[in-house]
Design a protein around this motif. Structure first.
Motif, PDB file in Angstrom:
ATOM      1  N   ARG A 110      -4.047  17.937  -6.908  1.00  0.00           N
ATOM      2  CA  ARG A 110      -3.447  19.162  -6.357  1.00  0.00           C
ATOM      3  C   ARG A 110      -2.239  19.605  -7.171  1.00  0.00           C
ATOM      4  NH1 ARG A 110      -4.463  17.108  -1.065  1.00  0.00           N
ATOM      5  NH2 ARG A 110      -2.356  16.220  -1.002  1.00  0.00           N
ATOM      6  N   GLN A 111      -1.542  18.650  -7.785  1.00  0.00           N
ATOM      7  CA  GLN A 111      -0.320  18.964  -8.516  1.00  0.00           C
ATOM      8  C   GLN A 111      -0.557  19.354  -9.975  1.00  0.00           C
ATOM      9  OE1 GLN A 111       2.989  16.090  -7.641  1.00  0.00           O
ATOM     10  NE2 GLN A 111       1.431  15.046  -6.429  1.00  0.00           N
ATOM     11  N   LEU A 112      -1.798  19.335 -10.427  1.00  0.00           N
ATOM     12  CA  LEU A 112      -2.077  19.573 -11.844  1.00  0.00           C
ATOM     13  C   LEU A 112      -2.464  21.007 -12.178  1.00  0.00           C
ATOM     14  CD1 LEU A 112      -3.986  16.310 -12.856  1.00  0.00           C
ATOM     15  CD2 LEU A 112      -1.577  16.881 -13.149  1.00  0.00           C
ATOM     16  N   GLU A 113      -2.638  21.856 -11.163  1.00  0.00           N
ATOM     17  CA  GLU A 113      -2.978  23.260 -11.380  1.00  0.00           C
ATOM     18  C   GLU A 113      -4.236  23.393 -12.232  1.00  0.00           C
ATOM     19  OE1 GLU A 113       0.497  25.132 -12.957  1.00  0.00           O
ATOM     20  OE2 GLU A 113       1.653  24.860 -11.124  1.00  0.00           O
TER      21      GLU A 113
ATOM     22  N   GLY B 191       0.785  -1.225   0.000  1.00  0.00           N
ATOM     23  CA  GLY B 191       0.000   0.000   0.000  1.00  0.00           C
ATOM     24  C   GLY B 191       0.818   1.278   0.000  1.00  0.00           C
ATOM     25  N   GLN B 192       1.805   1.359   0.877  1.00  0.00           N
ATOM     26  CA  GLN B 192       2.602   2.578   0.966  1.00  0.00           C
ATOM     27  C   GLN B 192       3.433   2.797  -0.292  1.00  0.00           C
ATOM     28  OE1 GLN B 192       2.485   5.038   3.266  1.00  0.00           O
ATOM     29  NE2 GLN B 192       0.704   3.878   3.983  1.00  0.00           N
ATOM     30  N   ALA B 193       3.963   1.722  -0.859  1.00  0.00           N
ATOM     31  CA  ALA B 193       4.756   1.841  -2.082  1.00  0.00           C
ATOM     32  C   ALA B 193       3.887   2.316  -3.239  1.00  0.00           C
ATOM     33  CB  ALA B 193       5.408   0.506  -2.416  1.00  0.00           C
ATOM     34  N   VAL B 194       2.669   1.789  -3.347  1.00  0.00           N
ATOM     35  CA  VAL B 194       1.761   2.214  -4.402  1.00  0.00           C
ATOM     36  C   VAL B 194       1.383   3.676  -4.221  1.00  0.00           C
ATOM     37  CG1 VAL B 194      -0.544   1.884  -5.396  1.00  0.00           C
ATOM     38  CG2 VAL B 194       0.854  -0.105  -4.785  1.00  0.00           C
ATOM     39  N   PHE B 195       1.121   4.073  -2.987  1.00  0.00           N
ATOM     40  CA  PHE B 195       0.759   5.471  -2.708  1.00  0.00           C
ATOM     41  C   PHE B 195       1.891   6.411  -3.122  1.00  0.00           C
ATOM     42  CE2 PHE B 195       0.565   9.284  -0.144  1.00  0.00           C
ATOM     43  CZ  PHE B 195      -0.780   9.632  -0.195  1.00  0.00           C
ATOM     44  N   ARG B 196       3.113   6.070  -2.754  1.00  0.00           N
ATOM     45  CA  ARG B 196       4.244   6.936  -3.094  1.00  0.00           C
ATOM     46  C   ARG B 196       4.449   7.005  -4.596  1.00  0.00           C
ATOM     47  NH1 ARG B 196       6.457   4.351   1.508  1.00  0.00           N
ATOM     48  NH2 ARG B 196       7.543   2.835   0.187  1.00  0.00           N
ATOM     49  N   TRP B 197       4.337   5.857  -5.263  1.00  0.00           N
ATOM     50  CA  TRP B 197       4.511   5.849  -6.720  1.00  0.00           C
ATOM     51  C   TRP B 197       3.430   6.680  -7.398  1.00  0.00           C
ATOM     52  CZ3 TRP B 197       1.602   4.731 -10.914  1.00  0.00           C
ATOM     53  CH2 TRP B 197       2.271   4.655 -12.131  1.00  0.00           C
ATOM     54  N   ALA B 198       2.179   6.451  -7.016  1.00  0.00           N
ATOM     55  CA  ALA B 198       1.070   7.132  -7.679  1.00  0.00           C
ATOM     56  C   ALA B 198       1.146   8.643  -7.497  1.00  0.00           C
ATOM     57  CB  ALA B 198      -0.262   6.605  -7.149  1.00  0.00           C
ATOM     58  N   THR B 199       1.405   9.087  -6.291  1.00  0.00           N
ATOM     59  CA  THR B 199       1.404  10.525  -6.031  1.00  0.00           C
ATOM     60  C   THR B 199       2.621  11.230  -6.622  1.00  0.00           C
ATOM     61  OG1 THR B 199       2.390  10.117  -3.841  1.00  0.00           O
ATOM     62  CG2 THR B 199      -0.009  10.342  -3.959  1.00  0.00           C
ATOM     63  N   SER B 200       3.692  10.496  -6.867  1.00  0.00           N
ATOM     64  CA  SER B 200       4.891  11.119  -7.432  1.00  0.00           C
ATOM     65  C   SER B 200       4.959  11.005  -8.954  1.00  0.00           C
ATOM     66  CB  SER B 200       6.161  10.502  -6.818  1.00  0.00           C
ATOM     67  OG  SER B 200       6.262   9.123  -7.153  1.00  0.00           O
ATOM     68  N   GLN B 201       4.374   9.945  -9.539  1.00  0.00           N
ATOM     69  CA  GLN B 201       4.516   9.698 -10.973  1.00  0.00           C
ATOM     70  C   GLN B 201       3.281  10.071 -11.793  1.00  0.00           C
ATOM     71  OE1 GLN B 201       7.536   8.739 -12.157  1.00  0.00           O
ATOM     72  NE2 GLN B 201       8.158   8.906 -10.012  1.00  0.00           N
ATOM     73  N   LEU B 202       2.098   9.942 -11.255  1.00  0.00           N
ATOM     74  CA  LEU B 202       0.892  10.160 -12.045  1.00  0.00           C
ATOM     75  C   LEU B 202       0.726  11.590 -12.559  1.00  0.00           C
ATOM     76  CD1 LEU B 202      -1.825   7.978 -10.276  1.00  0.00           C
ATOM     77  CD2 LEU B 202      -0.717   7.580 -12.476  1.00  0.00           C
ATOM     78  N   PRO B 203       1.112  12.621 -11.795  1.00  0.00           N
ATOM     79  CA  PRO B 203       0.961  13.974 -12.348  1.00  0.00           C
ATOM     80  C   PRO B 203       1.689  14.161 -13.677  1.00  0.00           C
ATOM     81  CG  PRO B 203       1.277  14.101  -9.987  1.00  0.00           C
ATOM     82  CD  PRO B 203       1.522  12.671 -10.360  1.00  0.00           C
ATOM     83  N   ALA B 204       2.893  13.629 -13.801  1.00  0.00           N
ATOM     84  CA  ALA B 204       3.638  13.753 -15.056  1.00  0.00           C
ATOM     85  C   ALA B 204       2.949  12.984 -16.177  1.00  0.00           C
ATOM     86  CB  ALA B 204       5.067  13.252 -14.871  1.00  0.00           C
ATOM     87  N   ILE B 205       2.396  11.812 -15.864  1.00  0.00           N
ATOM     88  CA  ILE B 205       1.679  11.028 -16.876  1.00  0.00           C
ATOM     89  C   ILE B 205       0.415  11.768 -17.316  1.00  0.00           C
ATOM     90  CG2 ILE B 205       0.472   8.851 -17.297  1.00  0.00           C
ATOM     91  CD1 ILE B 205       2.441   7.608 -15.207  1.00  0.00           C
ATOM     92  N   ALA B 206      -0.263  12.405 -16.371  1.00  0.00           N
ATOM     93  CA  ALA B 206      -1.456  13.194 -16.698  1.00  0.00           C
ATOM     94  C   ALA B 206      -1.102  14.348 -17.637  1.00  0.00           C
ATOM     95  CB  ALA B 206      -2.094  13.723 -15.425  1.00  0.00           C
ATOM     96  N   ARG B 207      -0.019  15.026 -17.347  1.00  0.00           N
ATOM     97  CA  ARG B 207       0.402  16.134 -18.213  1.00  0.00           C
ATOM     98  C   ARG B 207       0.778  15.624 -19.604  1.00  0.00           C
ATOM     99  NH1 ARG B 207       3.314  17.299 -13.431  1.00  0.00           N
ATOM    100  NH2 ARG B 207       2.262  18.897 -12.164  1.00  0.00           N
ATOM    101  N   GLU B 208       1.411  14.450 -19.669  1.00  0.00           N
ATOM    102  CA  GLU B 208       1.769  13.873 -20.958  1.00  0.00           C
ATOM    103  C   GLU B 208       0.527  13.574 -21.786  1.00  0.00           C
ATOM    104  OE1 GLU B 208       3.933   9.916 -22.874  1.00  0.00           O
ATOM    105  OE2 GLU B 208       3.957  10.223 -20.701  1.00  0.00           O
ATOM    106  N   ALA B 209      -0.513  13.005 -21.159  1.00  0.00           N
ATOM    107  CA  ALA B 209      -1.752  12.708 -21.873  1.00  0.00           C
ATOM    108  C   ALA B 209      -2.388  13.981 -22.396  1.00  0.00           C
ATOM    109  CB  ALA B 209      -2.717  11.958 -20.959  1.00  0.00           C
ATOM    110  N   CYS B 210      -2.366  15.039 -21.592  1.00  0.00           N
ATOM    111  CA  CYS B 210      -2.911  16.321 -22.027  1.00  0.00           C
ATOM    112  C   CYS B 210      -2.101  16.875 -23.199  1.00  0.00           C
ATOM    113  CB  CYS B 210      -2.919  17.319 -20.874  1.00  0.00           C
ATOM    114  SG  CYS B 210      -4.118  16.957 -19.566  1.00  0.00           S
TER     115      CYS B 210
END
Length: 314
Positions: A251-254, A204-223
């Protein structure tokens, strides 16, 4: 045809609702602890005789009816799932038979929680290539079948359900280019273990850290691949794994203050591949997102795999 668009959506959830207080009578936990750690209040649990195919077919039938198409118009059916017990025939083939779709390409896709966005991209690619004109893309899971009800760290998370989209070829790109990939070195972070009686486990903690640190960049890439920025979005529908993850990512996507953020996890729990189409279908059913508005879909899960794209709301 230069692209595809989502013509209609549908969803289904079982009638039985399992509350946090119900879980507190089964394992050592509490409503306050579950809400604080996950944001989840309830989840839907399928009946013993209710299958992944049952849920997928119901959601797909609603999407097909909403599209105005006939079953014979559908040339491709794919079901994203990691919990179907049937290896052959595929869940997709069974859904096609129930809906009277006469001769589609039909296959299941297992990319765990990232499955629906992955399947949506595959169907979009097929329609762009002219392999079909209309497709049914379904995410359906019976997570209760793989839940260890004695493990309080995971049993509070999971629920059952299905969501479906009818995808149609079009001259406009209503489904944007996909941003997808995986980190196989982290493949054990989310897993179903034991071949014959699988159950869900995660770090759980590893998934949380990965998701919160990596997903914002992936979201920006999709956009970026869709020619947009996060500020252009009308809504964001992420995999409904944990409300804390969703809040930390957005919160990190502005984003603009009026952007709709899917929070179906509160009512449905983590439904794996079903979570994105389930949440999106509910939002469109409530007219919470204007038709034609850009929506970011973003999913992640076992693998560790991810997939996301910007779509035009039907």
């Amino acid at each position: 045809m230069q692209g595809s668009h989502i013509a209609a959506l549908g969803h289904y959830q079982p009638a039985r609702i399992l509350t946090n207080d119900d879980l507190a009578s089964m394992v050592e936990t509490s409503d306050e602890w579950i809400r604080r750690r996950t944001g989840i209040a309830t989840r839907h649990i399928a009946a013993d005789d209710e299958s992944v195919t049952d849920m997928a077919a119901t959601a797909a039938s609603k999407a097909l009816a909403g599209s105005g198409l006939e079953p014979a118009d559908i040339g491709l059916v794919t079901v994203a799932t990691c919990t179907s017990i049937d290896r052959s025939p595929s869940t997709a083939a069974q859904v096609a038979a129930r809906l009277g779709i006469p001769s589609p390409v039909a296959f299941d896709l297992n990319n765990a929680c990232a499955g629906f966005c992955t399947a949506l991209a595959c169907a979009d690619h097929a329609l762009r290539a002219g392999a079909a004109r209309h497709a049914l893309v379904i995410g359906a899971e019976k997570m209760s079948d793989v839940t260890d009800w004695s493990d309080r760290s995971t049993c509070v998370l999971l629920g059952d359900g299905a969501g479906a989209a009818v995808l149609s070829a079009s001259g406009d790109a209503g489904v944007g280019p996909v941003a997808w990939g995986s980190d196989p070195t982290r493949s054990d972070a989310v897993r179903l273990v034991d071949d014959w009686h699988p159950h869900f486990e995660q770090e759980g903690q590893a998934v949380f850290r990965w998701a919160t640190s990596q997903l914002p960049a992936i979201a920006r890439e999709a956009c970026e691949r869709a020619g947009l920025t996060p500020a252009d979005l009308a809504a964001v529908v992420t995999h409904q794994a944990n409300l804390r993850i969703i809040e930390a990512v957005v919160r990190q996507l502005e984003l603009r203050e009026d952007v709709v953020i899917a929070q179906d996890v509160t009512d449905s729990g983590n439904t794996s591949a079903a979570s994105v189409p389930l949440a999106l279908s509910k939002l469109t059913e409530r007219n919470a997102i204007p038709s034609g508005a850009p929506v970011l879909l973003l999913a992640f899960g076992g693998g560790l795999s991810w997939a996301g794209q910007v779509v035009t709301c039907p």
